[in-house]
Motif scaffolding. Structure first.
Motif, PDB file in Angstrom:
ATOM      1  N   TYR A  35     -11.668  -6.430  -9.075  1.00 44.38           N
ATOM      2  CA  TYR A  35     -11.752  -6.370  -7.613  1.00 44.38           C
ATOM      3  C   TYR A  35     -10.478  -5.723  -7.089  1.00 44.38           C
ATOM      4  O   TYR A  35      -9.390  -5.962  -7.625  1.00 44.38           O
ATOM      5  CB  TYR A  35     -11.907  -7.773  -7.031  1.00 44.38           C
ATOM      6  CG  TYR A  35     -11.882  -7.819  -5.518  1.00 44.38           C
ATOM      7  CD1 TYR A  35     -13.004  -7.481  -4.769  1.00 44.38           C
ATOM      8  CD2 TYR A  35     -10.727  -8.191  -4.823  1.00 44.38           C
ATOM      9  CE1 TYR A  35     -12.992  -7.521  -3.382  1.00 44.38           C
ATOM     10  CE2 TYR A  35     -10.703  -8.228  -3.436  1.00 44.38           C
ATOM     11  CZ  TYR A  35     -11.844  -7.894  -2.719  1.00 44.38           C
ATOM     12  OH  TYR A  35     -11.802  -7.930  -1.346  1.00 44.38           O
ATOM     13  N   GLU A  36     -10.628  -4.909  -6.063  1.00 50.11           N
ATOM     14  CA  GLU A  36      -9.443  -4.328  -5.431  1.00 50.11           C
ATOM     15  C   GLU A  36      -9.660  -4.211  -3.927  1.00 50.11           C
ATOM     16  O   GLU A  36     -10.788  -4.050  -3.451  1.00 50.11           O
ATOM     17  CB  GLU A  36      -9.119  -2.961  -6.025  1.00 50.11           C
ATOM     18  CG  GLU A  36     -10.170  -1.905  -5.819  1.00 50.11           C
ATOM     19  CD  GLU A  36      -9.730  -0.554  -6.371  1.00 50.11           C
ATOM     20  OE1 GLU A  36      -8.828   0.074  -5.764  1.00 50.11           O
ATOM     21  OE2 GLU A  36     -10.288  -0.135  -7.412  1.00 50.11           O
ATOM     22  N   ASN A  37      -8.558  -4.330  -3.207  1.00 55.75           N
ATOM     23  CA  ASN A  37      -8.613  -4.253  -1.752  1.00 55.75           C
ATOM     24  C   ASN A  37      -7.293  -3.689  -1.260  1.00 55.75           C
ATOM     25  O   ASN A  37      -6.225  -4.054  -1.759  1.00 55.75           O
ATOM     26  CB  ASN A  37      -8.863  -5.639  -1.146  1.00 55.75           C
ATOM     27  CG  ASN A  37      -9.113  -5.589   0.350  1.00 55.75           C
ATOM     28  OD1 ASN A  37      -8.221  -5.301   1.143  1.00 55.75           O
ATOM     29  ND2 ASN A  37     -10.347  -5.898   0.735  1.00 55.75           N
ATOM     30  N   SER A  38      -7.369  -2.799  -0.294  1.00 57.33           N
ATOM     31  CA  SER A  38      -6.157  -2.209   0.259  1.00 57.33           C
ATOM     32  C   SER A  38      -6.333  -2.034   1.763  1.00 57.33           C
ATOM     33  O   SER A  38      -7.425  -2.215   2.303  1.00 57.33           O
ATOM     34  CB  SER A  38      -5.844  -0.862  -0.402  1.00 57.33           C
ATOM     35  OG  SER A  38      -6.910   0.048  -0.208  1.00 57.33           O
TER      36      SER A  38
ATOM     37  N   ALA B 179      -3.180  -1.682  -7.520  1.00 60.81           N
ATOM     38  CA  ALA B 179      -4.501  -1.277  -8.002  1.00 60.81           C
ATOM     39  C   ALA B 179      -4.425   0.024  -8.793  1.00 60.81           C
ATOM     40  O   ALA B 179      -5.002   0.144  -9.883  1.00 60.81           O
ATOM     41  CB  ALA B 179      -5.459  -1.141  -6.824  1.00 60.81           C
ATOM     42  N   GLN B 180      -3.713   1.007  -8.257  1.00 64.45           N
ATOM     43  CA  GLN B 180      -3.593   2.287  -8.952  1.00 64.45           C
ATOM     44  C   GLN B 180      -2.864   2.142 -10.280  1.00 64.45           C
ATOM     45  O   GLN B 180      -3.252   2.749 -11.288  1.00 64.45           O
ATOM     46  CB  GLN B 180      -2.871   3.291  -8.051  1.00 64.45           C
ATOM     47  CG  GLN B 180      -3.674   3.719  -6.836  1.00 64.45           C
ATOM     48  CD  GLN B 180      -2.915   4.665  -5.928  1.00 64.45           C
ATOM     49  OE1 GLN B 180      -1.707   4.847  -6.067  1.00 64.45           O
ATOM     50  NE2 GLN B 180      -3.613   5.278  -4.973  1.00 64.45           N
TER      51      GLN B 180
ATOM     52  N   VAL C  20      -9.613  -4.372 -13.928  1.00 61.13           N
ATOM     53  CA  VAL C  20      -9.558  -4.652 -12.495  1.00 61.13           C
ATOM     54  C   VAL C  20     -10.979  -4.942 -12.013  1.00 61.13           C
ATOM     55  O   VAL C  20     -11.811  -4.032 -11.908  1.00 61.13           O
ATOM     56  CB  VAL C  20      -8.953  -3.468 -11.711  1.00 61.13           C
ATOM     57  CG1 VAL C  20      -8.927  -3.772 -10.220  1.00 61.13           C
ATOM     58  CG2 VAL C  20      -7.551  -3.160 -12.221  1.00 61.13           C
TER      59      VAL C  20
ATOM     60  N   LYS D   9      -5.155   0.191 -12.937  1.00 62.00           N
ATOM     61  CA  LYS D   9      -6.271   1.017 -13.418  1.00 62.00           C
ATOM     62  C   LYS D   9      -5.754   2.139 -14.323  1.00 62.00           C
ATOM     63  O   LYS D   9      -6.398   2.477 -15.324  1.00 62.00           O
ATOM     64  CB  LYS D   9      -7.044   1.587 -12.226  1.00 62.00           C
ATOM     65  CG  LYS D   9      -7.875   0.545 -11.486  1.00 62.00           C
ATOM     66  CD  LYS D   9      -8.854   1.180 -10.508  1.00 62.00           C
ATOM     67  CE  LYS D   9      -8.147   1.853  -9.365  1.00 62.00           C
ATOM     68  NZ  LYS D   9      -9.133   2.379  -8.356  1.00 62.00           N
TER      69      LYS D   9
ATOM     70  N   ASP E  65       0.815  -1.213   0.000  1.00 66.17           N
ATOM     71  CA  ASP E  65       0.000   0.000   0.000  1.00 66.17           C
ATOM     72  C   ASP E  65       0.848   1.262   0.000  1.00 66.17           C
ATOM     73  O   ASP E  65       0.308   2.364  -0.070  1.00 66.17           O
ATOM     74  CB  ASP E  65      -0.906   0.019   1.237  1.00 66.17           C
ATOM     75  CG  ASP E  65      -1.983  -1.056   1.193  1.00 66.17           C
ATOM     76  OD1 ASP E  65      -2.473  -1.344   0.094  1.00 66.17           O
ATOM     77  OD2 ASP E  65      -2.323  -1.600   2.257  1.00 66.17           O
TER      78      ASP E  65
ATOM     79  N   ARG F 270      -2.704  -1.089  -2.627  1.00 69.12           N
ATOM     80  CA  ARG F 270      -3.009   0.177  -3.290  1.00 69.12           C
ATOM     81  C   ARG F 270      -2.078   0.463  -4.464  1.00 69.12           C
ATOM     82  O   ARG F 270      -2.523   0.968  -5.507  1.00 69.12           O
ATOM     83  CB  ARG F 270      -2.912   1.320  -2.265  1.00 69.12           C
ATOM     84  CG  ARG F 270      -3.365   2.672  -2.824  1.00 69.12           C
ATOM     85  CD  ARG F 270      -3.340   3.747  -1.745  1.00 69.12           C
ATOM     86  NE  ARG F 270      -4.364   3.481  -0.736  1.00 69.12           N
ATOM     87  CZ  ARG F 270      -4.108   3.053   0.499  1.00 69.12           C
ATOM     88  NH1 ARG F 270      -2.855   2.854   0.883  1.00 69.12           N
ATOM     89  NH2 ARG F 270      -5.068   2.838   1.363  1.00 69.12           N
TER      90      ARG F 270
ATOM     91  N   LEU G  60      -7.421  -9.046  -9.956  1.00 72.34           N
ATOM     92  CA  LEU G  60      -7.863  -8.824  -8.583  1.00 72.34           C
ATOM     93  C   LEU G  60      -6.676  -8.225  -7.845  1.00 72.34           C
ATOM     94  O   LEU G  60      -5.694  -8.926  -7.571  1.00 72.34           O
ATOM     95  CB  LEU G  60      -8.312 -10.131  -7.917  1.00 72.34           C
ATOM     96  CG  LEU G  60      -9.571 -10.814  -8.491  1.00 72.34           C
ATOM     97  CD1 LEU G  60      -9.199 -11.675  -9.698  1.00 72.34           C
ATOM     98  CD2 LEU G  60     -10.223 -11.698  -7.432  1.00 72.34           C
ATOM     99  N   ALA G  61      -6.728  -6.940  -7.584  1.00 72.94           N
ATOM    100  CA  ALA G  61      -5.579  -6.217  -7.041  1.00 72.94           C
ATOM    101  C   ALA G  61      -5.688  -6.095  -5.526  1.00 72.94           C
ATOM    102  O   ALA G  61      -6.627  -5.497  -5.008  1.00 72.94           O
ATOM    103  CB  ALA G  61      -5.477  -4.831  -7.669  1.00 72.94           C
TER     104      ALA G  61
END
Length: 320
Positions: free
Chosen positions: A164-167, A152-153, A162, A156, A113, A149, A145-146
């Motif tokens: 699904y994403e989770n941080s 994911a950034q 993407v 995208k 992250d 953070r 599926l990221a």
């Protein structure tokens, strides 16, 4: 004191303060690394036992099926089995039976992250872009599926799909904390969002080294199911209630969840090790820079003193 000496003195004080900060960050990362390493050892023991149990139960069911069909138990017959004939329709066969056509591939990518972790994030992203290119060359749709953070950034921003994403995962994650992630990944697979799932992360080797790893998680294939395991199942001392199918319906999803959790825990361990190494390197660089600037300041002060002495002596000579 000349401006140059004042500037050098301020730089030295600032760099010393930065060195104290990076050294403190190294100590924090080392403490977190120690915690995740201990947790990882306990998890590995649990996962190995769970894997062995699932393998034995599936082998037992396979042998019973082959015997009912009057088919010899050997590696060839075990390898070509259609699991839907053995376990019927349901979550067991859904999780272990490879789909006839793979149109879409899911990649659960684990990054951090934040920065200040050396090459940890960049290594994962660089390798993933290579994997994405290979999948596109095979005309496979890519779903990302990221987890983290940074990843994911980046994905995208580069127009990756993407889904699904989770941080915000804690530095020492618990199973309950990551359960929504693994449950969502399995649910998406069962719902046909993708036909196979790979988990991509940085594997912790030791405090100084790590390695990028890609593991196929779904359908579950990393099980020790073969003729030797199958033939030996009758020697195992298991009391199964009510039956093997019911037990596997509970154990297989648990195995899939624990395997993904293990990858996240392993990745966090590698992240802390990378952060510790990066902060140690930053502290060493700060110390070296302070040493060089101190030498430079001493030389400048010496030159200033020499100049002042020369001026005093020159003035005294002029008065004689």
């Amino acid at each position: 004191m000349p401006a140059s000496l004042l500037e050098l003195k301020k730089k030295i004080a600032s760099i010393k303060q930065t060195g104290k900060i990076t050294q403190a960050m190294r100590m924090v990362s080392a403490a977190k690394l120690n915690q995740t390493e201990k947790k990882d050892k306990g998890y590995t023991l649990y996962n190995d036992t769970l894997k062995k149990t699932v393998s034995h139960l599936m082998s037992a069911q396979i042998v019973d099926h082959l015997k009912s069909e009057n088919v010899p138990v050997n590696s060839k017959n075990v390898a070509k089995l259609d699991y839907t004939n053995v376990f019927g329709l349901g979550i067991v066969s859904d999780l272990i039976q490879a789909r006839s056509e793979v149109k879409s591939t899911g990649y659960l990518v684990i990054t951090g992250d934040r920065g200040l972790v050396g090459s940890y994030n960049s290594t994962v992203i660089k390798n993933m872009m290579g994997l994405f290119e290979d999948s596109k060359a095979e005309n496979k749709d890519v779903k990302v599926l990221a987890v983290g953070r940074v990843g994911a950034q980046f994905f995208k921003k580069n127009n990756m799909n993407v889904v699904y994403e989770n941080s915000g995962i804690s530095d020492v994650p618990s199973f309950n904390e990551v359960l929504p992630i693994v449950s969502t990944a399995i649910k998406m697979y069962l719902n046909g969002v993708y036909d196979e799932l790979y988990v991509c992360y940085t594997h912790h080797v030791n405090s100084l080294s790590s390695a990028f790893r890609v593991e196929k998680m779904l359908p579950i294939s990393d099980l020790d199911i073969g003729s030797e395991e199958a033939e030996a199942h009758e020697k195992l001392e298991y009391d199964i209630d009510p039956d093997i199918d019911t037990a596997l319906k509970s154990l297989l999803p648990q195995f899939a969840r624990s395997t993904i959790y293990g990858a996240i825990l392993d990745a966090k361990t590698a992240e802390h090790a990378s952060s510790m190494t990066a902060m140690q390197s930053a502290s060493d660089n700060a110390s070296d820079l302070v040493s060089r600037l101190t030498t430079q300041m001493n030389r400048a002060r010496q030159a200033q003193i020499t100049t002042e002495l020369s001026e005093i002596i020159g003035g005294a000579n002029a008065l004689e």
